[in-house]
Write a protein that holds these residues in place. Structure first.
Motif, PDB file in Angstrom:
ATOM      1  N   MET A   1       0.834  -1.207   0.000  1.00  0.00           N
ATOM      2  CA  MET A   1       0.000   0.000   0.000  1.00  0.00           C
ATOM      3  C   MET A   1       0.867   1.255   0.000  1.00  0.00           C
ATOM      4  O   MET A   1       1.851   1.326   0.735  1.00  0.00           O
ATOM      5  CB  MET A   1      -0.893  -0.031   1.261  1.00  0.00           C
ATOM      6  CG  MET A   1      -1.946   1.022   1.255  1.00  0.00           C
ATOM      7  SD  MET A   1      -3.075   0.811   2.694  1.00  0.00           S
ATOM      8  CE  MET A   1      -3.184   2.523   3.216  1.00  0.00           C
ATOM      9  N   LEU A   2       0.528   2.185  -0.848  1.00  0.00           N
ATOM     10  CA  LEU A   2       1.199   3.487  -0.882  1.00  0.00           C
ATOM     11  C   LEU A   2       0.198   4.543  -0.439  1.00  0.00           C
ATOM     12  O   LEU A   2      -0.986   4.418  -0.713  1.00  0.00           O
ATOM     13  CB  LEU A   2       1.650   3.836  -2.302  1.00  0.00           C
ATOM     14  CG  LEU A   2       2.693   2.950  -2.966  1.00  0.00           C
ATOM     15  CD1 LEU A   2       3.024   3.508  -4.356  1.00  0.00           C
ATOM     16  CD2 LEU A   2       3.958   2.864  -2.123  1.00  0.00           C
ATOM     17  N   ASN A   3       0.684   5.593   0.236  1.00  0.00           N
ATOM     18  CA  ASN A   3      -0.254   6.694   0.461  1.00  0.00           C
ATOM     19  C   ASN A   3      -0.512   7.404  -0.874  1.00  0.00           C
ATOM     20  O   ASN A   3       0.216   7.209  -1.857  1.00  0.00           O
ATOM     21  CB  ASN A   3       0.249   7.642   1.552  1.00  0.00           C
ATOM     22  CG  ASN A   3       1.567   8.294   1.187  1.00  0.00           C
ATOM     23  OD1 ASN A   3       1.754   8.725   0.047  1.00  0.00           O
ATOM     24  ND2 ASN A   3       2.496   8.363   2.131  1.00  0.00           N
ATOM     25  N   ALA A   4      -1.561   8.203  -0.909  1.00  0.00           N
ATOM     26  CA  ALA A   4      -1.997   8.793  -2.178  1.00  0.00           C
ATOM     27  C   ALA A   4      -0.899   9.661  -2.789  1.00  0.00           C
ATOM     28  O   ALA A   4      -0.729   9.713  -4.014  1.00  0.00           O
ATOM     29  CB  ALA A   4      -3.268   9.606  -1.971  1.00  0.00           C
ATOM     30  N   SER A   5      -0.136  10.314  -1.955  1.00  0.00           N
ATOM     31  CA  SER A   5       0.911  11.215  -2.444  1.00  0.00           C
ATOM     32  C   SER A   5       2.049  10.425  -3.096  1.00  0.00           C
ATOM     33  O   SER A   5       2.534  10.781  -4.172  1.00  0.00           O
ATOM     34  CB  SER A   5       1.377  12.105  -1.290  1.00  0.00           C
ATOM     35  OG  SER A   5       2.735  12.341  -1.350  1.00  0.00           O
ATOM     36  N   ASP A   6       2.481   9.322  -2.458  1.00  0.00           N
ATOM     37  CA  ASP A   6       3.505   8.484  -3.087  1.00  0.00           C
ATOM     38  C   ASP A   6       2.983   7.838  -4.364  1.00  0.00           C
ATOM     39  O   ASP A   6       3.739   7.615  -5.307  1.00  0.00           O
ATOM     40  CB  ASP A   6       3.975   7.399  -2.101  1.00  0.00           C
ATOM     41  CG  ASP A   6       5.076   7.902  -1.171  1.00  0.00           C
ATOM     42  OD1 ASP A   6       5.560   9.041  -1.368  1.00  0.00           O
ATOM     43  OD2 ASP A   6       5.438   7.171  -0.230  1.00  0.00           O
ATOM     44  N   ASN A   7       1.693   7.531  -4.396  1.00  0.00           N
ATOM     45  CA  ASN A   7       1.129   6.934  -5.604  1.00  0.00           C
ATOM     46  C   ASN A   7       1.166   7.931  -6.762  1.00  0.00           C
ATOM     47  O   ASN A   7       1.466   7.557  -7.900  1.00  0.00           O
ATOM     48  CB  ASN A   7      -0.311   6.465  -5.354  1.00  0.00           C
ATOM     49  CG  ASN A   7      -0.780   5.478  -6.404  1.00  0.00           C
ATOM     50  OD1 ASN A   7      -0.008   4.623  -6.840  1.00  0.00           O
ATOM     51  ND2 ASN A   7      -2.035   5.601  -6.821  1.00  0.00           N
ATOM     52  N   GLU A   8       0.875   9.197  -6.478  1.00  0.00           N
ATOM     53  CA  GLU A   8       1.034  10.230  -7.496  1.00  0.00           C
ATOM     54  C   GLU A   8       2.473  10.283  -7.962  1.00  0.00           C
ATOM     55  O   GLU A   8       2.765  10.303  -9.159  1.00  0.00           O
ATOM     56  CB  GLU A   8       0.670  11.612  -6.924  1.00  0.00           C
ATOM     57  CG  GLU A   8      -0.770  11.992  -6.989  1.00  0.00           C
ATOM     58  CD  GLU A   8      -1.309  11.996  -8.411  1.00  0.00           C
ATOM     59  OE1 GLU A   8      -2.052  11.052  -8.721  1.00  0.00           O
ATOM     60  OE2 GLU A   8      -0.989  12.914  -9.189  1.00  0.00           O
ATOM     61  N   LEU A   9       3.382  10.309  -7.005  1.00  0.00           N
ATOM     62  CA  LEU A   9       4.799  10.471  -7.345  1.00  0.00           C
ATOM     63  C   LEU A   9       5.308   9.333  -8.215  1.00  0.00           C
ATOM     64  O   LEU A   9       6.030   9.551  -9.185  1.00  0.00           O
ATOM     65  CB  LEU A   9       5.609  10.577  -6.048  1.00  0.00           C
ATOM     66  CG  LEU A   9       7.045  11.040  -6.207  1.00  0.00           C
ATOM     67  CD1 LEU A   9       7.487  11.843  -4.983  1.00  0.00           C
ATOM     68  CD2 LEU A   9       7.993   9.889  -6.440  1.00  0.00           C
ATOM     69  N   GLU A 365      -5.693   2.104  -1.400  1.00  0.00           N
ATOM     70  CA  GLU A 365      -6.865   1.330  -0.981  1.00  0.00           C
ATOM     71  C   GLU A 365      -6.700  -0.162  -1.234  1.00  0.00           C
ATOM     72  O   GLU A 365      -7.658  -0.920  -1.096  1.00  0.00           O
ATOM     73  CB  GLU A 365      -8.115   1.849  -1.715  1.00  0.00           C
ATOM     74  CG  GLU A 365      -8.448   3.283  -1.346  1.00  0.00           C
ATOM     75  CD  GLU A 365      -9.702   3.821  -2.032  1.00  0.00           C
ATOM     76  OE1 GLU A 365     -10.205   3.156  -2.960  1.00  0.00           O
ATOM     77  OE2 GLU A 365     -10.171   4.898  -1.624  1.00  0.00           O
ATOM     78  N   GLU A 366      -5.510  -0.597  -1.587  1.00  0.00           N
ATOM     79  CA  GLU A 366      -5.310  -2.020  -1.884  1.00  0.00           C
ATOM     80  C   GLU A 366      -5.039  -2.808  -0.593  1.00  0.00           C
ATOM     81  O   GLU A 366      -4.934  -2.241   0.500  1.00  0.00           O
ATOM     82  CB  GLU A 366      -4.133  -2.169  -2.865  1.00  0.00           C
ATOM     83  CG  GLU A 366      -2.807  -1.730  -2.276  1.00  0.00           C
ATOM     84  CD  GLU A 366      -1.688  -1.644  -3.289  1.00  0.00           C
ATOM     85  OE1 GLU A 366      -1.902  -1.941  -4.467  1.00  0.00           O
ATOM     86  OE2 GLU A 366      -0.580  -1.252  -2.868  1.00  0.00           O
ATOM     87  N   HIS A 367      -4.971  -4.139  -0.730  1.00  0.00           N
ATOM     88  CA  HIS A 367      -4.653  -5.014   0.410  1.00  0.00           C
ATOM     89  C   HIS A 367      -3.580  -5.996  -0.045  1.00  0.00           C
ATOM     90  O   HIS A 367      -3.894  -7.007  -0.672  1.00  0.00           O
ATOM     91  CB  HIS A 367      -5.893  -5.789   0.869  1.00  0.00           C
ATOM     92  CG  HIS A 367      -6.963  -4.911   1.432  1.00  0.00           C
ATOM     93  ND1 HIS A 367      -7.828  -4.204   0.650  1.00  0.00           N
ATOM     94  CD2 HIS A 367      -7.289  -4.612   2.719  1.00  0.00           C
ATOM     95  CE1 HIS A 367      -8.656  -3.501   1.430  1.00  0.00           C
ATOM     96  NE2 HIS A 367      -8.347  -3.733   2.674  1.00  0.00           N
TER      97      HIS A 367
END
Lengths: 440, 440, 440
Positions: A1-9, A365-367
């Motif tokens: 799982m990544l936080n939304a900010s790392d996922n953007e990055l 939001e993944e598991h």
């Protein structure tokens, strides 16, 4: 799982993005060399890392890659004339060579110095292994060209294909380092019956496992990772009878390349996923044998469209089985013969990868499970390097071209053997050792 | 007229919106039951209230509706295997039952408790009247299942169809409660001539009115509304000769259902419009007779595509006459035979509804008339209930399933008769009385 | 080069924009008159300056242009009945005449005053030169109708066509005033050989220049501009042998019209580019001779699709050669016969104009040359007038219809002659003088 900010990055690679800056520190494949078959031939318009580019083979046979828009008034150089050492814009005849220098401004005054002041944005190119490669980063940071083994062998030892993939690059890359999915997504349900099976579906059925996953029957695997001087290796190990282990090793080579493990002495397959923009990517797949020409079965596997290579529309490179036609899924076949009912390993991958929350997966939001260790390691490495680069720390993995002379293996060996030692024990297995992080 | 802020509020139904919260307090139709014909059959991917869902009929024959993305890494469960009591993801084999419980994580360690911790988002379903219904709201707020009369009759007494409508749900709902448009949009211009007319165009021509609206010739109507325990009833009354009134009653049943008025003892028609997202909706139409099988003419009307049921593409449910082909408008027919030149009542509705400022009407710039009283009432009720719900006040209309046993009527009766009393005077007209807000 | 803010200002023409306000001070062409062939015929839906409109020819034969949405509940009047002096909405029968007055609200009470209170948005129209023209600005600012010469001649002296252009209007307008591109984009490479060349490609090859631009062989030109009472004239002058100058004069007529220079006594061609929205525009092209019917060759040029007129899809007006099919470029033809390999002057223009950074050029990143003087002048004039209008200063160029009686010329004359005097020296060259800013 990544936080939304790392996922953007991690998913954004356009100009000015941190992950785009990391990609721009590596040589990346851009086109099949066959798309530019001859000097002064037709230019090719294409996208890479959010930029619109045009490639052309000049009169000397060398390839130029320029920003597609003419610096003058932004007409596309795709319409241009490829002639006498440069690409001449169709609108007003401005002409640029492959380094971006302006060779001619025929409507400006004869003695105008303006020609020397205007440059086209140009990227350095190399041609190797049947591909055109490009370096889009700062000139003073350009690494040596990586000597992937498959680019160094004879042409009859190699086959390379290209596809358009309709999702963010990371969804493909995660699939490539994800050893666990092979036993599901690519699973065959019955023993191959030559009269009913389709070519390509047999490829991954290395074990005679005919079940539809009855409880307890599936071999549980352990998942390990090891960082290396080219990226990392994702490893899966399962316990086999007779005191043996089955190993499956998948090298992840920066910035977005992998090698699919094969049996010792089998042909190896290298993959690359290169962002066009944040929602589309070019997939390149190279199958090669280090020691001999590819044999008929290997060529059939590459050209038959049923393995990790896939049949595509020759103009757009869109796979013939695609999202619009539900990847030609056959629900009867899914019940009786293959886990998915979709023909071909690559098509199976595309079906799941091209829709994970659509084209960009929401990783907040993944598991994840224990099988996802390779994916977690890959993301962490990419994020760390991109964040380091923002602080001025260059990625160490670009420095040594010999670090890229990697193969990969899958094999069943006695449990007492250390795979690093095993694959390091002799030639040509030395390259396999590299895949495990061992020194030459 | 609504202000821009109320227009936003009433048209948006995705997760987290006030109107979405109101919709989620009701059982809503999701699919035709025939889309899931057999246990362990092919799953169906579809959208509802801005959510991407997948439905499957499990081994017991019961229907599950799950969020389409697998909780693991968000591959679509649409590619999954529907087998042995659950839907198994094609990517790594995670398997979920219709309640969202994870039944299997075959690649995780055998003794892992992770399986019990991960749930798929699952919505409760019911199967009734040839439709799959779903409840997407808080579990502790789930209302009893509404016993619409047409879901309770024999199968030969009912026909149900589905269409894709390419606009916000409210544009359709407003049309359904808008009695005034029937005399225009659905008007026939000539007496039916069997050799030249098209089936379906006759249906609404209850009065032998052959004019193209010469001044003064059109009967002016009065428009009334009455709130009820299921929503409201929109009524139109016109003065007829012989001291009679012509009445037309249209029940609006929360959240987005209506009944099209028919003559006493004629078949009735129920409609539903359910948002896919804010720009598309599923339209469901059910025609039934409470006392007898539908006769040949009624079946022809449903299956002929010319009435409020419409011919659609069997895969996408897009009507064959649609925006892209200008609803097959025939401008010569428009001059001589029908008010629009478009074949079929539903197609006529779609033409005007699918483009009112495009897919979302700007209700802050419209000009309502006295004929729009039913529309105004419907909007006010929806807005009040959505705003109440934001304050914690539950919609009262969800409480009593018997409240939904509504029919509707259109009839010409002596002016001295109170329609409420008229339709309450006997069985089976009791249901009609309900339509007028009377008690049983 | 424009800064980003001026580029926004000059390219946006929707309601409420400064450049939109400027366009709305002029009569602009909207449709071919042939799109509305007869009274009470089929209405036409179309876009102009970011507004959705519907045009209809009423019972008297006059053309109305209304906002497409009915004021009532915004159904499209395109579905309406065009009958008895007005357009009647298909939804509820509200009827509007070409001035926007409501003639009927048949479902409202008979004595309702509401009908007088509700107006449709209506724009004044004129029919001239085979086109429908519209004025969309403030009524008290409406200018006299411009008497373009080609609208005043006999029908056999004129041919007019229309196309859909898939980019911002300015990219076309810049091309029209850009004299420099003619020698490149529209260049022929070989002497016309009747057996191999394609009709239309010869048109611009006025000089027997067979070269592929060898160094020094191209005549360098001087570029000049001169403001006039209709806009400006862009001029190019090149030195010719025998002490002559070759002149090419291109009038830019506000807000977005030009005249393509032709030889004295040749047919002239007028162009207009009118924004549909910020990414699409209608192109109108009129070819006429002031003194005689067009001859067979001229008609062939207009109807053959190879010149500045182009073959289009009759329903959408999209050119048959377009972006989706790469303008049917023939790369072999490009090597040997024409500078672009694209057939037809207009198609060549479309190829470069429809992709300058896509549909809106980033003018803050371009590199202009001395050949771009006409473009710079055109932009400056448009920006000045739009900014003046924001301050309340009306554009002076709308005042005098006779200012629009312009032709244009290209000719080789002795260097001693002043072109203004030359073209002012006699009839019919008087109009040419006007093109140079001279008085009649």
């Amino acid at each position: 799982m990544l936080n939304a900010s790392d996922n953007e990055l991690i998913t954004r690679t356009g100009p000015g993005t941190p992950m785009g800056a990391l990609f721009r520190r590596f040589w990346i494949p851009a086109l099949l060399a066959s798309e530019l078959p001859k000097p002064d031939g037709v230019p090719v318009a294409f996208g890479l890392l959010g930029e619109k580019l045009v490639a052309f083979r000049d009169s000397t046979g060398q390839v130029g890659v320029l920003e597609a828009r003419c610096p003058h008034r932004h007409a596309s150089l795709f319409w241009g004339r490829n002639e006498e050492g440069g690409l001449r814009c169709a609108y007003h005849g401005w002409k640029f060579d492959r380094a971006g220098a302006c060779l001619d401004m025929p409507a400006e005054p004869v003695d105008s110095p303006y020609k020397d002041a205007v440059k086209a944005v140009a990227y350095e190119t190399r041609e190797a292994g049947g591909l055109i490669w490009v370096y889009m980063g700062p000139k003073d940071k350009r690494p040596e060209f990586p000597d992937f083994e498959w680019t160094l062998v004879g042409e009859d030892q190699r086959l390379v294909t290209k596809r358009l993939q309709l999702c963010n690059y990371l969804q493909n890359l995660e699939g490539e380092v994800d050893t666990a999915h092979v036993n599901f997504l690519h699973r065959e349900l019955r023993s191959p019956d030559p009269s009913t099976t389709v070519p390509g579906l047999q490829r991954e059925s290395r074990k005679p496992d005919q079940s539809i996953l009855p409880p307890g029957n599936l071999a549980r695997k352990q998942f390990l990772i090891s960082e290396t001087d080219f990226g990392l290796v994702a490893m899966a190990r399962s316990e086999e009878p007779d005191d043996e282990y089955y190993w499956r090793m998948t090298p992840f080579i920066l910035p977005s390349f992998t090698i699919i493990p094969s049996g010792i002495d089998e042909a190896n397959t290298w993959t690359a996923i290169v962002p066009i923009d944040d929602h589309r990517a070019w997939g390149f797949t190279a199958t090669w044998h280090h020691a001999r020409p590819l044999d008929e079965a290997e060529v059939e596997n590459v050209t038959g469209g049923g393995g990790v290579h896939v049949h595509v529309d020759p103009e757009t490179f869109l796979p013939l089985a695609n999202k619009a036609n539900h990847y030609l899924i056959d629900r009867d076949l899914q019940v009786s013969q293959s886990f998915t009912g979709i023909f071909g390993v690559r098509n199976q991958d595309l079906a799941v990868q091209e829709d994970q929350d659509g084209t960009i997966c929401r990783r907040d939001e993944e598991h994840l499970g224990v099988t996802d260790r390779g994916i977690v390691g890959t993301r962490r490495l990419l994020l760390k390097l991109a964040k380091d680069l923002q602080k001025g720390i260059d990625p160490p993995q670009v420095a040594h071209p010999r670090a890229f002379r990697v193969r990969s293996v899958t094999a069943t060996v006695p449990r007492s053997l250390d795979p690093v030692e095993l694959f390091a024990s002799g030639q040509p297995q030395a390259a396999d050792a590299q895949a495990l992080g061992a020194a030459y």
